[in-house]
Design a protein around this motif. Structure first.
Motif, PDB file in Angstrom:
ATOM      1  N   LEU A   1      35.591  33.099  37.348  1.00  0.00           N
ATOM      2  CA  LEU A   1      36.621  33.254  38.377  1.00  0.00           C
ATOM      3  C   LEU A   1      37.949  33.670  37.743  1.00  0.00           C
ATOM      4  O   LEU A   1      38.674  34.517  38.266  1.00  0.00           O
ATOM      5  CB  LEU A   1      36.805  31.948  39.148  1.00  0.00           C
ATOM      6  CG  LEU A   1      35.690  31.586  40.142  1.00  0.00           C
ATOM      7  CD1 LEU A   1      35.818  30.139  40.581  1.00  0.00           C
ATOM      8  CD2 LEU A   1      35.722  32.515  41.353  1.00  0.00           C
ATOM      9  N   ARG A   2      38.266  33.082  36.605  1.00  0.00           N
ATOM     10  CA  ARG A   2      39.518  33.404  35.921  1.00  0.00           C
ATOM     11  C   ARG A   2      39.503  34.845  35.416  1.00  0.00           C
ATOM     12  O   ARG A   2      40.528  35.543  35.475  1.00  0.00           O
ATOM     13  CB  ARG A   2      39.703  32.425  34.754  1.00  0.00           C
ATOM     14  CG  ARG A   2      41.014  32.510  34.006  1.00  0.00           C
ATOM     15  CD  ARG A   2      42.213  32.062  34.794  1.00  0.00           C
ATOM     16  NE  ARG A   2      42.003  30.928  35.668  1.00  0.00           N
ATOM     17  CZ  ARG A   2      41.830  29.663  35.252  1.00  0.00           C
ATOM     18  NH1 ARG A   2      41.840  29.374  33.983  1.00  0.00           N
ATOM     19  NH2 ARG A   2      41.659  28.703  36.126  1.00  0.00           N
ATOM     20  N   ASN A   3      38.364  35.307  34.900  1.00  0.00           N
ATOM     21  CA  ASN A   3      38.273  36.696  34.426  1.00  0.00           C
ATOM     22  C   ASN A   3      38.452  37.684  35.574  1.00  0.00           C
ATOM     23  O   ASN A   3      39.125  38.713  35.424  1.00  0.00           O
ATOM     24  CB  ASN A   3      36.928  36.929  33.735  1.00  0.00           C
ATOM     25  CG  ASN A   3      36.841  36.237  32.387  1.00  0.00           C
ATOM     26  OD1 ASN A   3      37.856  35.956  31.752  1.00  0.00           O
ATOM     27  ND2 ASN A   3      35.628  35.949  31.942  1.00  0.00           N
ATOM     28  N   LEU A   4      37.856  37.382  36.720  1.00  0.00           N
ATOM     29  CA  LEU A   4      38.039  38.243  37.882  1.00  0.00           C
ATOM     30  C   LEU A   4      39.500  38.233  38.323  1.00  0.00           C
ATOM     31  O   LEU A   4      40.087  39.289  38.607  1.00  0.00           O
ATOM     32  CB  LEU A   4      37.147  37.764  39.030  1.00  0.00           C
ATOM     33  CG  LEU A   4      37.370  38.450  40.388  1.00  0.00           C
ATOM     34  CD1 LEU A   4      37.089  39.948  40.281  1.00  0.00           C
ATOM     35  CD2 LEU A   4      36.491  37.805  41.465  1.00  0.00           C
ATOM     36  N   GLN A   5      40.079  37.063  38.377  1.00  0.00           N
ATOM     37  CA  GLN A   5      41.473  36.937  38.786  1.00  0.00           C
ATOM     38  C   GLN A   5      42.396  37.727  37.860  1.00  0.00           C
ATOM     39  O   GLN A   5      43.331  38.396  38.313  1.00  0.00           O
ATOM     40  CB  GLN A   5      41.865  35.464  38.798  1.00  0.00           C
ATOM     41  CG  GLN A   5      43.258  35.184  39.322  1.00  0.00           C
ATOM     42  CD  GLN A   5      43.602  33.709  39.222  1.00  0.00           C
ATOM     43  OE1 GLN A   5      43.183  33.024  38.285  1.00  0.00           O
ATOM     44  NE2 GLN A   5      44.351  33.203  40.179  1.00  0.00           N
ATOM     45  N   ALA A   6      42.135  37.681  36.560  1.00  0.00           N
ATOM     46  CA  ALA A   6      42.996  38.346  35.585  1.00  0.00           C
ATOM     47  C   ALA A   6      43.049  39.855  35.815  1.00  0.00           C
ATOM     48  O   ALA A   6      44.083  40.492  35.586  1.00  0.00           O
ATOM     49  CB  ALA A   6      42.509  38.041  34.170  1.00  0.00           C
TER      50      ALA A   6
END
Length: 264
Positions: free
Chosen positions: A46-51
């Motif tokens: 989720l964090r990688n997508l958000q970034a």
């Protein structure tokens, strides 16, 4: 964390960002469920997508956040999905020794009791520090903090400090200018996470972070129980009871589905 900036309307371009983030978030969460991923893998993905969205923000250069600034952690109530709370609990169990973990549980217990007292008008309505805020003023679970925490950026740190001095319990000052692009992308991802969980029969409600992590820390193999649709978070503070098991969905009356024959 109801972080909003009401100073100007949302542009069509930013609305497109919200829809794209929602679409990509849905695909990601569906895949994580199929793969039966660990909770920490959920947060990493989720964090990688958000970034990807955060790095595209035209307001990125205007952000006035800095390492070690705890203003948000002191003024805004952080809301998280069960999967995010479980990830935080797993991180704490993995990286803290027994004494440190015991101290964190005690702190979360105090914060949760005080939050409940505030809700019942039995305690002063002053801001409460997040239970994950360390004595050094830094987030203890920064790598696995909820999506909302990593997607809200102030454009004026002085307004954050003002809010820290003047805010009431759980408030997020409307005077703080925020990176709207990042905020809409984060809202799209968080919203899709909640919707997909609910669609798969899982608890997708939002809970106050400290209380939810406290619950997760006390349940061995919490993720397995959660994915088995057990009501793990019934004793946590639910801040947005939009679906089962916190909110019963009443089906439409059957007569509304009845086909009415058309006259000849």
């Amino acid at each position: 964390m109801p972080a909003r900036d009401s100073q100007s309307p949302v542009s069509p371009h930013i609305t497109e960002v919200f829809h794209q983030a929602s679409h990509d978030g849905r695909q990601l969460v569906e895949g994580l469920l199929r793969q039966q991923s660990e909770s920490l893998d959920w947060i990493d993905d989720l964090r990688n997508l958000q970034a990807k969205f955060l790095n595209q923000s035209p307001q990125q250069a205007q952000r006035d956040c800095s390492a070690g600034c705890p203003a948000c952690c002191m003024t805004a109530q952080v809301d998280a999905t069960p999967i995010e709370a479980i990830a935080v609990s797993e991180y704490l169990k993995a990286y803290l020794d027994a004494d440190a973990l015991f101290a964190v549980k005690n702190r979360l217990t105090r914060v949760t009791k005080l939050r409940i007292a505030q809700q019942n008008a039995q305690a002063p309505q002053r801001p409460l520090a997040c239970g994950m805020l360390g004595t050094d003023g830094k987030c203890m679970v920064y790598p696995v903090r909820p999506v909302i925490c990593s997607g809200v950026f102030s454009l004026n740190q002085n307004e954050c400090f003002k809010a820290e001095r003047e805010a009431n319990a759980g408030d997020f000052s409307q005077s703080i200018p925020l990176d709207k692009f990042a905020l809409q992308a984060t809202g799209g991802i968080s919203g899709s996470l909640q919707r997909v969980l609910v669609e798969h029969g899982l608890d997708g409600n939002l809970y106050e972070l400290s209380s939810a992590v406290l619950v997760a820390l006390q349940v061995p193999d919490c993720l397995t129980h959660y994915l088995n649709q057990e009501d793990i978070f019934k004793n946590a503070i639910c801040t947005d009871p939009h679906s089962p098991p916190r909110k019963r969905i009443v089906p439409a009356p059957k007569f509304l589905n009845r086909r009415v024959p058309r006259p000849a």
